[in-house]
Design an enzyme around this catalytic site. Structure first.
Site, PDB file in Angstrom:
ATOM      1  N   GLU A   1       8.840  16.423  15.336  1.00 19.97           N
ATOM      2  CA  GLU A   1       9.304  16.203  13.966  1.00 19.97           C
ATOM      3  C   GLU A   1       8.512  17.121  13.017  1.00 19.97           C
ATOM      4  O   GLU A   1       7.289  17.049  12.952  1.00 19.97           O
ATOM      5  CB  GLU A   1       9.080  14.745  13.556  1.00 19.97           C
ATOM      6  CG  GLU A   1       9.602  14.449  12.163  1.00 19.97           C
ATOM      7  CD  GLU A   1       9.296  13.031  11.700  1.00 19.97           C
ATOM      8  OE1 GLU A   1       8.119  12.632  11.729  1.00 19.97           O
ATOM      9  OE2 GLU A   1      10.239  12.339  11.286  1.00 19.97           O
TER      10      GLU A   1
ATOM     11  N   GLU B   1       9.487   1.251  11.065  1.00 22.26           N
ATOM     12  CA  GLU B   1      10.521   2.290  10.886  1.00 22.26           C
ATOM     13  C   GLU B   1       9.790   3.628  10.945  1.00 22.26           C
ATOM     14  O   GLU B   1       9.061   3.979  10.013  1.00 22.26           O
ATOM     15  CB  GLU B   1      11.243   2.092   9.551  1.00 22.26           C
ATOM     16  CG  GLU B   1      12.010   0.766   9.507  1.00 22.26           C
ATOM     17  CD  GLU B   1      12.807   0.546   8.216  1.00 22.26           C
ATOM     18  OE1 GLU B   1      13.555  -0.435   8.178  1.00 22.26           O
ATOM     19  OE2 GLU B   1      12.685   1.331   7.270  1.00 22.26           O
TER      20      GLU B   1
ATOM     21  N   CYS C   1      13.673  10.865   6.965  1.00 25.10           N
ATOM     22  CA  CYS C   1      13.454  10.532   8.384  1.00 25.10           C
ATOM     23  C   CYS C   1      14.744  10.658   9.181  1.00 25.10           C
ATOM     24  O   CYS C   1      14.712  10.882  10.380  1.00 25.10           O
ATOM     25  CB  CYS C   1      12.911   9.124   8.508  1.00 25.10           C
ATOM     26  SG  CYS C   1      14.039   7.894   7.842  1.00 25.10           S
TER      27      CYS C   1
ATOM     28  N   LYS D   1       0.890  -1.175   0.000  1.00 23.18           N
ATOM     29  CA  LYS D   1       0.000   0.000   0.000  1.00 23.18           C
ATOM     30  C   LYS D   1       0.912   1.205   0.000  1.00 23.18           C
ATOM     31  O   LYS D   1       1.421   1.628   1.035  1.00 23.18           O
ATOM     32  CB  LYS D   1      -0.887  -0.029   1.251  1.00 23.18           C
ATOM     33  CG  LYS D   1      -2.259   0.596   1.058  1.00 23.18           C
ATOM     34  CD  LYS D   1      -2.223   2.071   0.737  1.00 23.18           C
ATOM     35  CE  LYS D   1      -1.965   2.903   1.968  1.00 23.18           C
ATOM     36  NZ  LYS D   1      -1.684   4.324   1.611  1.00 23.18           N
TER      37      LYS D   1
END
Ligand code: NAD
Ligand code: 6OD
Length: 480
Positions: free
Chosen positions: A384, A249, A283, A173
Site C-alpha cells: 500500500e 478497518e 483506503c 484520539k
C-alpha cells in the site's frame, strides 16, 4: 486543545507543530495529552455512563444525535476550513464528502438505533409452565476511537455516532496530523447539550504516547480503529489485555478489474476517482488495475490523461482539483515508491515526480502517476503506497483476473467494470474483498456492512453491524 469532561484543557505531554500541507507552513502547536490526562478522559467517560447520559431513553439520544448533525451543518464553513487547513484537500472534496458525511453519520445512526430490536423465545418446559428468554442490548461502556488523517471528521464520526447511539461514551484520539475537527466537535457537543464526559478528545501520537496510553487503559471497554494494518496489529495486542472487543478497518492494495466490454466513459470517470481522489489517500482507492488486453491501451492512455488534467494549488480555490499529501514524511514514502518504480524499469505513462508550483514550494506535492510493465511481485504492485498512483497490468481471461486480484495479503475493496452483469456477480463472489463495487466506486449506502477481508481488517461497521459492535447482547431467562 484536548477536550476532557466537557472542557478544553491544554495538553501536558509532548508539543509538536501542526503544518498546512499545501505550503508546509506551521499553523499551530499541538500539545499532546500525557498519561494522567488520558486517564482523566477515560475516568470522565466512565463517570458519564452513570450520569444523565446513562439514564437517557433511546428517543432522547436520537434527538441529541440529530442536533449534532444540525450543529455541524450550522458551522459547516468552520468545519470545512479546519479540515482544509489540516489536510490541504481541495474544498471541492471536503465540502462534498468530508463535512456532509461528518454530519450525516449522526443522522444515519439515529435512524438505525430507532429500529434496533432484540430477540425473544418462549417455549414450554417439562413441568408445563414454560420459559421466556429475551435479550437486552447494553452499551459496552467506554469506547476508544483511534482515527487516521485521510478523512478525519468523516471517519471519526463514522464511529462516534453509532457508539453514542448505543449509549456508550467515547475517548477519541485523532491523528496527530489532523487534530482540528475532532476538537471543534467538542464545542458542538456542549452546545447541543451532550452531557460532559460523553465525548472526550485526547491528542498525541500513537506508540508510547496518547494512542497507546488510551488503548492500554484498563478503563476502556472496546476499541475501534481505522488506520494501517501494522498499527492494527499493535492495537489488537493491546486489546487482548482485558479481552476487549476490537473493530479494525485497516489498509488495502485494492484491485480494479476492467473488461473489454466496459462502458469506456463511465469506467474512465470511475477509475479516475478510484486512483486519484483525495490525492490517492483513500483506503478504498485502486493502486492495482487489471485491464483486459483488448481495451488496455485505451484505458492506460485515458488514465494518463486524467492524471495530467489535475489542477494543483490553493485548496480554498474552487478551481483546485488535487491537493498535496498529508506530510513531508508521507511524501517521502510516496516518492520512494516513485523512485523504486523507475529503478525497477516501470514504464511511467504519467507523472512520476513532483509538480513545480510557484508559491507552494514548501508543500507536500506529488504528481499523480500511472505505471505499467512491472511484475506482480514488485513492491509497487504489492504494498500500500497511499498516494495518487496506480499500476496497470493486462490480462486475457476472467480466471486470470481473479487470480491476479486475489494475490495480495489485503482484501478491502475492489471495483469491476463490465457491461456483463452476470460476470459482475460471478467475479464479485470470487474476489477476496469486504466491499465490491460493480461499475462504480465509493458509492456508499451507510446501512451496508463495511470492512475488510484478510489483512484489511476485522469486523464490519455500518448499519446494524455498527450496532452489533457498539452494544452487547445479554440474555434473560424467565421461568413462567
Ligand atoms: P496509522 O495507523 O499510522 O495511524 C492511525 C491512528 O493510530 C493515528 O491516530 C495514530 O496516532 C494512531 N496510532 C499509531 N500507532 C498507535 C499505537 N501503537 N497505539 C495506539 N494508536 C496508535 O494510519 P494513518 O497513517 O493515520 O492512516 C493511513 C492508513 O489508514 C492507511 O493504511 C489506510 O489504508 C488506512 N485506512 C483504512 C481505512 C478503512 O476503512 N479500512 C480507512 C482510512 C484509512
Ligand atoms: O465511507 C465510509 O464509511 C468509510 N469508512 C470510508 C473509508 C474510507 C477510507 O479511506
Amino acid at each position: 486543545m484536548n477536550f476532557i469532561d466537557g472542557r478544553y484543557v491544554a495538553g501536558r505531554g509532548e508539543a509538536f507543530a501542526n503544518h498546512f500541507p499545501t505550503t508546509g507552513e506551521v499553523t499551530g502547536e499541538i500539545r499532546a495529552a500525557d498519561r494522567d490526562q488520558v486517564d482523566a478522559a477515560v475516568g470522565a467517560a466512565k463517570a458519564a455512563l452513570k450520569g444523565p447520559w446513562g439514564r437517557m431513553s433511546v428517543p432522547e439520544r436520537m434527538t441529541l444525535l440529530r442536533k449534532l448533525a444540525d450543529g455541524i451543518n450550522a458551522r459547516f464553513d468552520e468545519f470545512l476550513a479546519a479540515e482544509i487547513r489540516d489536510t490541504g484537500k481541495p474544498r471541492s472534496i471536503a465540502s462534498h464528502i468530508d463535512i456532509p458525511r461528518g454530519a450525516a453519520n449522526f443522522n444515519v445512526f439515529a435512524d438505525q438505533v430507532s429500529v434496533l430490536g432484540t430477540e425473544s423465545f418462549a417455549q414450554p418446559t417439562p413441568d408445563g409452565t414454560g420459559a421466556l428468554n429475551y435479550a437486552v442490548r447494553m452499551p459496552r461502556g467506554v469506547i476508544a476511537v483511534i482515527c487516521p488523517w485521510n478523512l478525519p471528521l468523516l471517519l471519526m464520526t463514522w464511529k462516534v455516532a453509532p457508539a453514542l447511539a448505543c449509549g456508550n461514551t467515547v475517548v477519541v484520539k485523532p491523528s496527530e496530523e489532523t487534530p482540528a475537527t475532532a476538537t471543534l466537535l467538542g464545542e458542538v457537543m456542549n452546545d447541543v447539550g451532550i452531557p460532559a464526559g460523553v465525548y472526550n478528545v485526547v491528542h498525541g501520537r500513537g506508540p508510547g504516547c496518547a494512542g497507546e496510553f488510551l488503548t492500554s487503559h484498563s478503563g476502556v471497554d472496546g476499541i475501534t480503529f481505522t488506520g494501517e494494518t501494522r498499527t492494527g496489529e499493535a492495537i489488537m495486542a493491546a486489546a487482548a489485555r482485558g479481552v476487549r472487543p476490537v473493530s479494525l478497518e485497516l489498509g488495502g492494495k485494492n484491485p480494479g478489474i476492467v473488461f473489454d466490454d466496459a462502458d469506456f466513459d463511465k469506467t474512465m470517470e470511475g477509475i479516475g476517482r478510484a486512483c486519484f481522489a483525495n490525492t490517492g489517500q483513500v483506503c478504498l482507492g485502486t493502486e492495482r488495475m487489471y485491464v483486459q488486453r483488448g481495451i488496455f491501451d485505451r484505458i492506460a492512455e485515458g488514465l494518463a490523461e486524467k492524471a495530467r488534467a489535475f489542477r494543483f494549488g490553493d485548496p480554498f480555490d474552487k478551481a483546485t482539483t488535487m491537493g498535496p499529501v498529508i506530510s513531508e514524511e508521507h511524501r517521502s514514502k510516496v516518492l520512494s515508491y516513485y523512485e523504486r518504480a523507475k529503478g525497477e524499469g516501470a514504464t511511467v505513462i504519467a507523472g512520476g515526480g513532483v509538480p513545480e508550483l510557484q508559491g507552494f514550494e514548501g508543500g507536500y506535492w506529488v504528481e499523480p502517476t500511472v505505471w505499467t510493465g512491472l511484475p506482480e511481485s514488485s513492491p509497487i504492485v504489492q504494498e500500500e503506497i497511499f498516494g495518487p498512483c496506480t499500476h496497470l497490468t493486462p490480462f486475457d481471461t476472467e480466471e486470470e483476473a481473479i487470480e491476479l486480484a486475489n494475490a495480495s495479503p489485503y482484501g478491502l475493496a475492489t471495483s469491476i467494470w463490465t457491461e456483463n452483469l452476470t460476470r459482475g456477480h460471478r467475479i464479485a463472489a470470487a474476489v477476496d474483498a469486504g466491499i465490491t463495487w460493480v461499475n462504480c466506486w465509493f458509492l456508499r449506502d451507510l446501512r451496508t456492512p463495511f470492512g475488510g477481508s484478510k489483512a484489511s481488517g476485522i469486523g464490519r461497521e455500518g448499519g446494524v453491524h455498527s450496532m452489533e459492535f457498539y452494544s452487547e447482547l445479554r440474555n434473560v431467562c424467565i421461568k413462567l
